[in-house]
Design a protein around this motif. Structure first.
Motif, PDB file in Angstrom:
ATOM      1  N   TRP A   1       0.830  -1.203   0.000  1.00 11.85           N
ATOM      2  CA  TRP A   1       0.000   0.000   0.000  1.00 11.85           C
ATOM      3  C   TRP A   1       0.869   1.260   0.000  1.00 11.85           C
ATOM      4  O   TRP A   1       0.516   2.271  -0.617  1.00 11.85           O
ATOM      5  N   GLU A   2       2.001   1.174   0.641  1.00 15.38           N
ATOM      6  CA  GLU A   2       2.911   2.329   0.634  1.00 15.38           C
ATOM      7  C   GLU A   2       3.473   2.567  -0.761  1.00 15.38           C
ATOM      8  O   GLU A   2       3.576   3.721  -1.212  1.00 15.38           O
ATOM      9  N   LYS A   3       3.800   1.510  -1.472  1.00 15.83           N
ATOM     10  CA  LYS A   3       4.284   1.648  -2.849  1.00 15.83           C
ATOM     11  C   LYS A   3       3.204   2.255  -3.742  1.00 15.83           C
ATOM     12  O   LYS A   3       3.485   3.092  -4.612  1.00 15.83           O
ATOM     13  N   LYS A   4       1.958   1.796  -3.509  1.00 18.58           N
ATOM     14  CA  LYS A   4       0.858   2.328  -4.313  1.00 18.58           C
ATOM     15  C   LYS A   4       0.646   3.818  -4.030  1.00 18.58           C
ATOM     16  O   LYS A   4       0.346   4.614  -4.949  1.00 18.58           O
ATOM     17  N   ALA A   5       0.788   4.213  -2.773  1.00 24.60           N
ATOM     18  CA  ALA A   5       0.635   5.631  -2.426  1.00 24.60           C
ATOM     19  C   ALA A   5       1.723   6.453  -3.105  1.00 24.60           C
ATOM     20  O   ALA A   5       1.468   7.560  -3.639  1.00 24.60           O
ATOM     21  N   GLU A   6       2.944   5.936  -3.135  1.00 27.44           N
ATOM     22  CA  GLU A   6       4.045   6.638  -3.803  1.00 27.44           C
ATOM     23  C   GLU A   6       3.784   6.754  -5.303  1.00 27.44           C
ATOM     24  O   GLU A   6       4.066   7.793  -5.918  1.00 27.44           O
ATOM     25  N   LEU A   7       3.259   5.668  -5.866  1.00 25.39           N
ATOM     26  CA  LEU A   7       2.959   5.694  -7.298  1.00 25.39           C
ATOM     27  C   LEU A   7       1.888   6.744  -7.606  1.00 25.39           C
ATOM     28  O   LEU A   7       1.990   7.509  -8.593  1.00 25.39           O
ATOM     29  N   ALA A   8       0.842   6.775  -6.753  1.00 21.08           N
ATOM     30  CA  ALA A   8      -0.248   7.732  -6.982  1.00 21.08           C
ATOM     31  C   ALA A   8       0.261   9.170  -6.876  1.00 21.08           C
ATOM     32  O   ALA A   8      -0.129  10.058  -7.659  1.00 21.08           O
ATOM     33  N   ILE A   9       1.142   9.415  -5.917  1.00 22.31           N
ATOM     34  CA  ILE A   9       1.697  10.758  -5.763  1.00 22.31           C
ATOM     35  C   ILE A   9       2.511  11.143  -6.991  1.00 22.31           C
ATOM     36  O   ILE A   9       2.442  12.289  -7.473  1.00 22.31           O
ATOM     37  N   SER A  10       3.286  10.175  -7.511  1.00 27.11           N
ATOM     38  CA  SER A  10       4.105  10.470  -8.690  1.00 27.11           C
ATOM     39  C   SER A  10       3.244  10.778  -9.899  1.00 27.11           C
ATOM     40  O   SER A  10       3.683  11.452 -10.833  1.00 27.11           O
ATOM     41  N   LYS A  11       2.025  10.277  -9.915  1.00 24.72           N
ATOM     42  CA  LYS A  11       1.116  10.519 -11.035  1.00 24.72           C
ATOM     43  C   LYS A  11       0.173  11.692 -10.763  1.00 24.72           C
ATOM     44  O   LYS A  11      -0.723  11.978 -11.569  1.00 24.72           O
ATOM     45  N   GLY A  12       0.391  12.350  -9.614  1.00 25.92           N
ATOM     46  CA  GLY A  12      -0.453  13.505  -9.298  1.00 25.92           C
ATOM     47  C   GLY A  12      -1.816  13.115  -8.794  1.00 25.92           C
ATOM     48  O   GLY A  12      -2.735  13.933  -8.841  1.00 25.92           O
ATOM     49  N   ARG A  13      -1.968  11.917  -8.357  1.00 25.32           N
ATOM     50  CA  ARG A  13      -3.257  11.463  -7.839  1.00 25.32           C
ATOM     51  C   ARG A  13      -3.200  11.370  -6.315  1.00 25.32           C
ATOM     52  O   ARG A  13      -3.105  10.314  -5.714  1.00 25.32           O
ATOM     53  N   ASP A  14      -3.284  12.522  -5.699  1.00 29.47           N
ATOM     54  CA  ASP A  14      -3.227  12.560  -4.243  1.00 29.47           C
ATOM     55  C   ASP A  14      -4.411  11.824  -3.601  1.00 29.47           C
ATOM     56  O   ASP A  14      -4.306  11.259  -2.497  1.00 29.47           O
ATOM     57  N   ASP A  15      -5.548  11.849  -4.299  1.00 27.86           N
ATOM     58  CA  ASP A  15      -6.709  11.166  -3.749  1.00 27.86           C
ATOM     59  C   ASP A  15      -6.457   9.668  -3.625  1.00 27.86           C
ATOM     60  O   ASP A  15      -6.807   9.053  -2.632  1.00 27.86           O
ATOM     61  N   LEU A  16      -5.828   9.112  -4.674  1.00 24.50           N
ATOM     62  CA  LEU A  16      -5.510   7.678  -4.615  1.00 24.50           C
ATOM     63  C   LEU A  16      -4.431   7.394  -3.571  1.00 24.50           C
ATOM     64  O   LEU A  16      -4.465   6.371  -2.881  1.00 24.50           O
ATOM     65  N   ALA A  17      -3.466   8.312  -3.483  1.00 23.71           N
ATOM     66  CA  ALA A  17      -2.407   8.132  -2.491  1.00 23.71           C
ATOM     67  C   ALA A  17      -2.995   8.152  -1.084  1.00 23.71           C
ATOM     68  O   ALA A  17      -2.607   7.338  -0.209  1.00 23.71           O
ATOM     69  N   LYS A  18      -3.976   9.045  -0.858  1.00 22.94           N
ATOM     70  CA  LYS A  18      -4.611   9.108   0.455  1.00 22.94           C
ATOM     71  C   LYS A  18      -5.365   7.810   0.752  1.00 22.94           C
ATOM     72  O   LYS A  18      -5.298   7.283   1.868  1.00 22.94           O
ATOM     73  N   GLY A  19      -6.066   7.286  -0.246  1.00 18.71           N
ATOM     74  CA  GLY A  19      -6.795   6.031  -0.067  1.00 18.71           C
ATOM     75  C   GLY A  19      -5.857   4.876   0.252  1.00 18.71           C
ATOM     76  O   GLY A  19      -6.158   4.015   1.097  1.00 18.71           O
TER      77      GLY A  19
END
Length: 236
Positions: A71-89
């Motif tokens: 889940w931490e990797k997914k949050a990092e990926l979402a942040i790199s793609k500008g998807r803070d909402d997904l990173a928060k989830g």
């Protein structure tokens, strides 16, 4: 309730029931040993289940650790793609898994403590079981010795044995009377004619033997005395 408290309650209950029936001490110690053996089997079975549960918790904790990393990797990926909402989830899911991991670790701690107590109880109970078995052997030897003593003393003080010895005395007295009667029948009876001749023959043999011994002592048989010369007839 600990296993020793429960075991004590069971044993005390059974012992009281046995004592009410006036059972022998060997039966009591056998019952105690049986209860201890059964409890030891139960505790070891419980310990085996606790170990299995412990291993299962350790596997689940390992999975939650991996899940948090994912889940931490997914949050990092979402942040790199500008998807803070997904990173928060993703971080929210990571927190849920972390809470689950903390709960599992707490449960694992309790299981470890319970397993440690079980191990200590097994060691103590096993030692007590060895002591009880040794006590049983000693009690059996004492019980056998006491039983033999009771049996011997019952025989010693049994009136039937005394009666038997009294009968023996009566038989001895009767035999004494019979022997006395047999001896009395020969008293006052003179020797018969044949006995008298045998006595004479015996006396003659003794006289001959005495004469021979006297001759031997004097150096030989005595020479016969010289005959006096015959007188001449008177002349007419």
């Amino acid at each position: 309730m600990g296993i020793f408290s429960r075991l004590t309650d069971i044993i005390n209950s059974n012992i009281n029931a046995i004592l009410d029936k006036a059972e022998d001490p060997e039966k009591i110690i056998r019952m105690v040993i049986q209860e201890m053996e059964d409890t030891l089997v139960e505790v070891r079975s419980s310990a085996a289940k606790t170990i299995a549960d412990q291993k299962d918790l350790e596997r689940r904790i390992k999975k939650t650790s991996s899940a948090q990393a994912e889940w931490e990797k997914k949050a990092e990926l979402a942040i790199s793609k500008g998807r803070d909402d997904l990173a928060k989830g993703a971080l929210i899911e990571k927190a849920k898994v972390a809470d689950m991991e903390a709960h599992l670790k707490e449960e694992l701690k309790h299981l470890s403590e319970a397993l440690t107590r079980n191990e200590e109880d097994v060691i103590k109970l096993d030692a007590k079981l060895r002591e009880a078995r040794a006590k049983k052997a000693s009690m059996q030897a004492r019980h056998k010795s006491a039983t033999n003593q009771v049996r011997v003393r019952k025989n010693l003080y049994d009136n039937r044995i005394q009666d038997a010895f009294d009968r023996f005395d009566k038989v001895d007295a009767r035999l004494d009377r019979l022997e006395g009667e047999a001896e009395a029948m020969t008293i006052g009876r003179g020797e018969n004619l044949e006995d008298q001749f045998r006595a004479l023959e015996a006396d003659d043999d003794i006289e001959k033997e005495l004469a021979a011994l006297k001759a031997k002592s004097s150096g030989g048989a005595a020479k016969p005395a010289a005959k006096a010369p015959a007188k001449k007839p008177a002349s007419k």
